[in-house]
Design an enzyme around this catalytic site. Structure first.
Site, PDB file in Angstrom:
ATOM      1  N   GLY A 153      25.907  35.379  24.283  1.00 33.81           N
ATOM      2  CA  GLY A 153      27.335  35.653  24.430  1.00 33.81           C
ATOM      3  C   GLY A 153      27.559  36.592  25.592  1.00 33.81           C
ATOM      4  O   GLY A 153      26.764  36.640  26.538  1.00 33.81           O
ATOM      5  N   ARG A 176      23.623  28.696  18.913  1.00 36.15           N
ATOM      6  CA  ARG A 176      23.981  27.534  18.110  1.00 36.15           C
ATOM      7  C   ARG A 176      24.052  26.290  18.993  1.00 36.15           C
ATOM      8  O   ARG A 176      23.761  25.181  18.557  1.00 36.15           O
ATOM      9  CB  ARG A 176      25.331  27.758  17.408  1.00 36.15           C
ATOM     10  CG  ARG A 176      25.253  28.723  16.239  1.00 36.15           C
ATOM     11  CD  ARG A 176      26.623  29.026  15.686  1.00 36.15           C
ATOM     12  NE  ARG A 176      27.437  29.763  16.656  1.00 36.15           N
ATOM     13  CZ  ARG A 176      28.672  30.154  16.440  1.00 36.15           C
ATOM     14  NH1 ARG A 176      29.263  29.860  15.282  1.00 36.15           N
ATOM     15  NH2 ARG A 176      29.342  30.831  17.353  1.00 36.15           N
ATOM     16  N   ARG A 233      22.856  42.963  15.276  1.00 35.35           N
ATOM     17  CA  ARG A 233      23.128  43.457  13.937  1.00 35.35           C
ATOM     18  C   ARG A 233      21.806  43.614  13.203  1.00 35.35           C
ATOM     19  O   ARG A 233      20.886  42.799  13.363  1.00 35.35           O
ATOM     20  CB  ARG A 233      24.024  42.488  13.154  1.00 35.35           C
ATOM     21  CG  ARG A 233      25.496  42.587  13.516  1.00 35.35           C
ATOM     22  CD  ARG A 233      26.131  43.865  12.988  1.00 35.35           C
ATOM     23  NE  ARG A 233      27.568  43.897  13.204  1.00 35.35           N
ATOM     24  CZ  ARG A 233      28.169  44.502  14.214  1.00 35.35           C
ATOM     25  NH1 ARG A 233      27.436  45.119  15.142  1.00 35.35           N
ATOM     26  NH2 ARG A 233      29.485  44.498  14.324  1.00 35.35           N
ATOM     27  N   GLU A 262      22.692  49.735   7.152  1.00 34.51           N
ATOM     28  CA  GLU A 262      23.812  50.486   7.718  1.00 34.51           C
ATOM     29  C   GLU A 262      25.094  50.137   6.969  1.00 34.51           C
ATOM     30  O   GLU A 262      25.174  49.076   6.357  1.00 34.51           O
ATOM     31  CB  GLU A 262      23.974  50.121   9.196  1.00 34.51           C
ATOM     32  CG  GLU A 262      22.801  50.542  10.072  1.00 34.51           C
ATOM     33  CD  GLU A 262      23.088  50.250  11.532  1.00 34.51           C
ATOM     34  OE1 GLU A 262      23.915  50.964  12.121  1.00 34.51           O
ATOM     35  OE2 GLU A 262      22.515  49.293  12.064  1.00 34.51           O
ATOM     36  N   HIS A 283      22.270  53.339  16.295  1.00 36.06           N
ATOM     37  CA  HIS A 283      23.387  52.402  16.502  1.00 36.06           C
ATOM     38  C   HIS A 283      24.402  53.008  17.482  1.00 36.06           C
ATOM     39  O   HIS A 283      25.600  53.105  17.187  1.00 36.06           O
ATOM     40  CB  HIS A 283      24.078  52.046  15.181  1.00 36.06           C
ATOM     41  CG  HIS A 283      24.880  50.777  15.284  1.00 36.06           C
ATOM     42  ND1 HIS A 283      25.119  49.956  14.214  1.00 36.06           N
ATOM     43  CD2 HIS A 283      25.485  50.186  16.350  1.00 36.06           C
ATOM     44  CE1 HIS A 283      25.855  48.911  14.604  1.00 36.06           C
ATOM     45  NE2 HIS A 283      26.080  49.034  15.900  1.00 36.06           N
TER      46      HIS A 283
END
Length: 318
Positions: A153, A176, A233, A262, A283
């Site tokens: 992305g 994907r 993530r 988290e 993070h």
């Protein structure tokens, strides 16, 4: 009358001031001990909620906000926002994609360099009195190597640009679907990408669809000379499998800005910190003054557009 906004994420003084100056009455949910109490106390006083990807806003929370009209995620992620409930109630959803992409991409390369060059171990060695003649750790270079990226992305693309242009790395990626017009090599499967790559950077979003995509099989494919970086993530990586691979020397090291467990301090963190070949940051990859300023501007652009009856600046399509 000022429009009520409930912030379920921490607000910098600058962001709070900008919202207030724009005519919003901000309630800071983080100042209430319990999140659900913050939502309940807001009740019918708010028409907008600020949240983030992993905190989101559940259908149950939306039910406590009868006048809610728009949810705005302050980052790119929105995986924990109940989109079905939002759709059924006609609640608009916006996010802030790309505002911290440069900062995260910079951090990804920093984590890759720090882990591959064993930066923390070298620093501790020097602080303990060691120097060049006693240092026995082999640290690979990045230049000319193969970099696999999970998630091409906005952030993944910027990582690829830095790696290709700055380090002459060959880039492969798994998504994907293939990115139209991309010059980088696309892999249909993540195991195939990990087998090909010297290093693997995870820049994928969270959610059920990406949970534990990087599992024991992917780590085995990355191999004993491979390094893993995760700035996407925490849930994308099976942390138990990662610890097992590190313990048995089936991968060479890891650089992690996100972890499972988290937003609390992850319970599994002490186990990871036992490894000399692991670098962990809290993070914070996307935290930079420039990113914060850009996100504030986009939050205001979305809220202002919505309440003026205009199209959102960055709507979530659902």
């Amino acid at each position: 009358m000022a429009i009520g906004v409930l912030a379920l994420v921490g607000l910098s003084p600058e962001r709070a001031a900008a919202l207030t100056a724009a005519g919003y009455a901000v309630r800071e949910g983080k100042k209430v001990a319990n999140r659900i109490d913050a939502v309940r106390e807001a009740g019918d006083t708010v028409r907008a909620v600020l949240t983030n990807g992993r905190g989101g806003l559940s259908g149950g929370e939306m039910a406590l906000l009868p006048k809610l009209e728009i949810v705005c995620a302050v980052g790119a992620g929105y995986e924990a926002v109940d989109l079905d409930t939002a759709r059924s109630r006609g609640i608009a959803v916006a996010n802030c994609p790309g505002t911290n992409a440069s900062a995260v991409a910079d951090s990804a390369m920093m984590l890759l360099m720090a882990s591959t060059r064993h930066l923390l171990q070298a620093d501790r060695f020097v602080r303990a009195g060691g120097w060049q003649d006693q240092w026995r750790v082999d640290t690979p270079t990045l230049s000319g190597k193969r970099l696999g990226i999970l998630g091409m992305g906005t952030i993944g693309s910027r990582i690829a640009h830095r790696a290709a242009r700055g380090f002459d790395m060959e880039i492969g990626y798994h998504n994907r679907r293939a990115v139209t017009g991309s010059s980088y090599r696309y892999f249909d499967g993540l195991i195939e990408l990990a087998t090909w790559a010297d290093f693997l950077i995870c820049a994928a979003p969270g959610g059920a669809a990406t949970r534990h995509l990087v599992n024991a099989s992917v780590l085995a494919a990355l191999g004993p000379k491979g390094y893993l970086v995760n700035i996407g993530r925490g849930t994308v990586v099976d942390t138990a499998a990662l610890i097992d691979a590190l313990r048995s020397n089936r991968i060479a090291g890891a650089g992690l800005d996100v972890l499972e467990g988290e937003p609390s301090v992850p319970a599994i963190l002490p186990e990871l910190l036992q490894f000399d070949n692991v670098v962990v940051t809290p993070h914070c990859a996307g935290r930079a003054p420039e990113a914060r300023t850009a996100a504030t501007a986009l939050i205001l652009a979305n809220l202002n557009a919505y309440f003026a009856g205009k199209p959102l600046a960055s709507p979530v399509s659902f």
